[in-house]
Design a protein around this motif. Structure first.
Motif, short mmCIF file in Angstrom:
data_model
loop_
_atom_site.label_atom_id
_atom_site.label_comp_id
_atom_site.label_asym_id
_atom_site.label_seq_id
_atom_site.Cartn_x
_atom_site.Cartn_y
_atom_site.Cartn_z
N ARG A 1 0.89 16.31 -9.32
CA ARG A 1 -0.17 15.46 -8.80
C ARG A 1 -1.49 15.66 -9.54
O ARG A 1 -2.17 14.70 -9.90
CB ARG A 1 -0.37 15.75 -7.30
CG ARG A 1 -1.27 14.81 -6.57
CD ARG A 1 -1.60 15.33 -5.20
NE ARG A 1 -2.20 16.64 -5.24
CZ ARG A 1 -3.46 16.90 -5.56
NH1 ARG A 1 -4.27 15.91 -5.87
NH2 ARG A 1 -3.92 18.14 -5.57
N THR B 1 0.63 6.93 -6.65
CA THR B 1 -0.56 7.73 -6.95
C THR B 1 -0.46 9.16 -6.40
O THR B 1 -1.41 9.93 -6.50
CB THR B 1 -1.82 7.05 -6.37
OG1 THR B 1 -1.58 6.75 -5.00
CG2 THR B 1 -2.17 5.79 -7.10
N GLY B 2 0.68 9.50 -5.82
CA GLY B 2 0.89 10.88 -5.36
C GLY B 2 0.36 11.16 -3.96
O GLY B 2 0.33 12.31 -3.53
N ILE B 3 -0.08 10.10 -3.26
CA ILE B 3 -0.60 10.31 -1.90
C ILE B 3 0.55 10.53 -0.91
O ILE B 3 0.49 11.40 -0.06
CB ILE B 3 -1.49 9.11 -1.47
CG1 ILE B 3 -2.76 9.08 -2.32
CG2 ILE B 3 -1.83 9.17 0.01
CD1 ILE B 3 -3.61 7.83 -2.15
N LEU B 4 1.60 9.74 -1.05
CA LEU B 4 2.75 9.87 -0.15
C LEU B 4 3.98 10.37 -0.89
O LEU B 4 4.14 10.08 -2.08
CB LEU B 4 3.08 8.51 0.48
CG LEU B 4 2.07 7.90 1.46
CD1 LEU B 4 2.57 6.54 1.93
CD2 LEU B 4 1.84 8.81 2.65
N TYR B 5 4.80 11.09 -0.17
CA TYR B 5 6.08 11.54 -0.74
C TYR B 5 7.14 10.49 -0.44
O TYR B 5 7.29 10.08 0.71
CB TYR B 5 6.51 12.88 -0.10
CG TYR B 5 5.85 14.08 -0.72
CD1 TYR B 5 4.52 14.38 -0.44
CD2 TYR B 5 6.55 14.91 -1.59
CE1 TYR B 5 3.91 15.48 -1.00
CE2 TYR B 5 5.94 16.01 -2.16
CZ TYR B 5 4.63 16.30 -1.87
OH TYR B 5 4.02 17.39 -2.44
N SER C 1 0.83 -1.21 0.00
CA SER C 1 0.00 0.00 0.00
C SER C 1 0.86 1.25 0.00
O SER C 1 0.52 2.24 -0.67
CB SER C 1 -0.93 0.01 1.21
OG SER C 1 -1.82 -1.06 1.09
N PHE D 1 -9.53 1.84 -3.55
CA PHE D 1 -8.95 1.28 -2.33
C PHE D 1 -10.04 0.48 -1.64
O PHE D 1 -11.01 1.05 -1.15
CB PHE D 1 -8.44 2.39 -1.41
CG PHE D 1 -7.32 3.21 -2.03
CD1 PHE D 1 -6.04 2.70 -2.08
CD2 PHE D 1 -7.57 4.46 -2.56
CE1 PHE D 1 -5.01 3.43 -2.65
CE2 PHE D 1 -6.54 5.19 -3.14
CZ PHE D 1 -5.26 4.68 -3.18
N CYS E 1 -8.17 5.24 -9.01
CA CYS E 1 -7.76 4.48 -7.82
C CYS E 1 -8.98 3.88 -7.13
O CYS E 1 -9.99 4.56 -6.95
CB CYS E 1 -7.07 5.38 -6.80
SG CYS E 1 -5.64 6.22 -7.44
N LYS F 1 0.61 4.09 -2.78
CA LYS F 1 0.32 5.47 -2.38
C LYS F 1 1.39 6.43 -2.89
O LYS F 1 1.10 7.59 -3.16
CB LYS F 1 0.19 5.57 -0.86
CG LYS F 1 -1.16 5.05 -0.39
CD LYS F 1 -1.26 4.95 1.10
CE LYS F 1 -2.60 4.32 1.48
NZ LYS F 1 -2.68 4.03 2.90
#
Lengths: 253, 349
Positions: B115, B94-98, B87, B126, B124, B91
């Motif tokens: 983003r 998909t640009g959710i986490l750096y 995950s 989930f 996406c 993430k």
């Protein structure tokens, strides 16, 4: 923003009875404080330089600004929850600004009551066409300042989990400073009201303007609004880099 | 299995050539790492007070220097045990986490710097997190998502009716999402994620908790989507059925590292060197474990053995059972689930 507002309204009005009840109850709740002020002013005609009608301007502007924030940007109050429970994921995969999406993601029905109450208080105690127009502009600035102020402090959650308690305390101080005439506060609180807890720019200066309009006051408010909104975006976007998401099962509501 | 299982990367047969005549990777990941700083607290109230004045943090490497690429039109299974880093990787993609370190390119876009641009290219889903607004109906949700992606209303309507035909949405399209069954909700999640016709669909455990009928419906749809619209599918799932029925390639991640990157075909070929023989006998036989034979079950007249084909052939194994005494026999492959579990366990050692 209007798209989100339309859908928020659709969600809020899913239960019409609950929606209308919370609007009406909020108007009554706010109105109950008028009795308190009428009693105080029956004992003393002027507090500082303010009469009952003047004090009601603080109430009208606070309620109006509060109403604007919680009708259009109520999602801001959910920022700590979104950060702690990884609910920003859904916004981060959308092609729009994350803060704008989050801020406009919910509507507080009772805030409609606050907004209506603001107008009612203005019409009863300080009605004039000029005041009505100016008031309508000033509550937008007030609402934006209040919203940006909350974004700045709620964004601390990116760094410190559970810092929302601190942010909520500051929010309460913001409201308390807004609802009462500036003359009753100490110098320290006045400095705070024009810096870290900017009720001075959101409500006090707008009250001065409704009592005696000066262009420089308007400039102060506009410049401060631009400044604090820029700061809010900066702090939030900086915080996003620390966002760690989560795998908790949850739903958007 | 400490060292990386390195198997020659099998090029997908359905690769598309770009205009320049080169094979195109739609996802490129190089040296990707993610480290989380996790607060540590000693036991009880004393620990809570101590943590206020002297907080202790521990670094946890969720993803550790992984590199891979995915070709356009591929269906990739990205699997691993809980906490392996699946995950976290999805993430970051998909640009959710750096990411802490490394480079990502999704359709030529860097998720961290572009983003919003990326969002138009990806969809996406989930399985553990809903994107739909539960107080709105699926129809209103689809319209909302369409507007978010700046799609003209008539196009959104057309797409809704297309998906309506596939999933028979009519039955529940005007019911608030909160009142839908899990299966109906998941179908709506998938439709919402496809309303802008993305090039890549990220599916993070899309069939979790669903019944076999809905699972099958979703699998058939994903296959069709990949075939007809050439949508690249990046799938994580604990359901072996999803992987087996959908994916041509599998990447296994464990402890933040890639431990296997291979085609499903090769995975089965290399690991299916064991057969399970289940026999019903007309009399009790005494079978001793021999080289290449493992007795899994020996109860009454029923026998279940595992035959290692590298050491013993099936006919030799049957001879050991005495064919004249066999009433019924069933020979099967080791389930893929067992193979994957053994890879997980092996990579832990």
């Amino acid at each position: 923003m209007f798209l989100s507002f339309k859908y928020n309204l659709m969600r809020a009005m899913e239960n019409n009875v609950a929606f209308m009840t919370s609007v009406i109850m909020m108007i009554f709740n706010n109105a109950s404080f008028i009795i308190q002020w009428i009693t105080i002013f029956s004992l003393k005609e002027v507090i500082g330089t303010y009469t009952l009608n003047d004090v009601m301007l603080f109430w009208a502007l606070s309620s109006g600004s509060f109403g604007i924030t919680h009708i259009f940007f109520n999602g801001i109050t959910r920022i700590p929850d979104y950060i702690e429970h990884g609910k920003l994921d859904a916004y981060l995969t959308m092609p729009k600004n994350v803060l704008c999406q989050v801020a406009t993601s919910s509507l507080e029905p009772s805030a409609v009551g606050d907004l209506l109450y603001g107008y009612i208080a203005l019409i009863i105690f300080n009605f004039s066409i000029k005041n009505l127009l100016l008031y309508s502009i000033l509550i937008i600035f007030g609402g934006l300042i209040y919203a940006a102020f909350m974004v700045v402090y709620y964004s601390l959650t990116f760094k410190y989990i559970r810092s929302n308690y601190f942010a909520e305390s500051l929010r309460d101080v913001f409201l308390n400073l807004s609802l009462y005439p500036d003359v009753i506060f100490s110098k320290v609180l006045k400095i705070l009201a024009f810096s870290l807890i900017p009720s001075g720019f959101a409500v006090w200066i707008p009250v001065y303007m409704l009592l005696d309009f000066k262009l420089k006051y308007m400039l102060y408010v506009i410049l401060f609004t631009i400044g604090i909104i820029t700061l809010a975006f900066y702090v939030f976007n900086k915080g996003l880099k620390n966002y760690s998401s989560s795998n908790l099962m949850d739903a958007r509501s | 299995m400490k060292q990386l299982i390195h198997i020659e990367i099998y090029m997908n047969q359905e690769l598309e050539e770009d205009k320049g005549g080169f094979y195109m990777s739609i996802i490129e990941v190089k040296g990707l790492s993610k480290t989380f700083r996790v607060k540590q607290k000693e036991k009880g109230i004393k620990g809570s007070i101590k943590a206020i004045f002297k907080p202790k943090y521990k670094s946890k490497k969720a993803v550790n220097d992984i590199s891979f690429s995915v070709e356009k039109g591929e269906i990739l299974a990205f699997i691993g045990p809980n906490g392996a880093g699946k995950s976290t990787t999805i993430k970051m993609l998909t640009g959710i986490l750096y990411p802490t370190k490394g480079d990502i390119s999704i359709s030529g876009i860097c998720p961290q710097t572009d983003r919003k641009k990326l969002a138009y290219k990806i969809g996406c889903v989930f399985g553990q997190k809903e994107q739909l607004w539960i107080h709105l109906t699926p129809y209103d949700n689809f319209k909302f998502f369409g507007a978010i992606y700046d799609i003209p209303e008539e196009v959104v309507e057309k797409r809704i009716s297309e998906y309506n035909e596939i999933f028979e949405l009519d039955e529940f399209i005007n019911t608030p999402v909160r009142s839908l069954s899990l299966g109906q909700r998941m179908i709506c999640e998938i439709v919402a994620s496809l309303i802008h016709e993305p090039e890549i669909l990220f599916l993070d455990e899309p069939t979790i908790g669903l019944d076999p009928v809905i699972k099958e419906k979703i699998r058939v749809f994903i296959k069709r989507l990949n075939k007809e619209k050439k949508t690249t599918i990046f799938l994580t799932s604990h359901d072996v059925g999803d992987i087996e029925k959908l994916c041509k390639r599998v990447i296994i991640i464990n402890d933040g590292k890639i431990v296997l990157d291979d085609t499903m075909e090769n995975l089965k070929y290399h690991y299916l060197n064991k057969k399970i023989v289940e026999a019903k006998m007309n009399t009790k036989i005494n079978l001793d474990e021999a080289d290449g034979i493992t007795i899994l079950k020996d109860k009454d007249y029923n026998l279940k053995i595992e035959v290692d084909l590298t050491k013993k052939s099936i006919s030799d194994a049957i001879k050991l059972l005495d064919p004249d005494k066999i009433i019924d026999i069933n020979i099967s492959n080791t389930p893929l689930e067992t193979i994957i579990s053994s890879i997980y366990k092996g990579s832990k050692k």
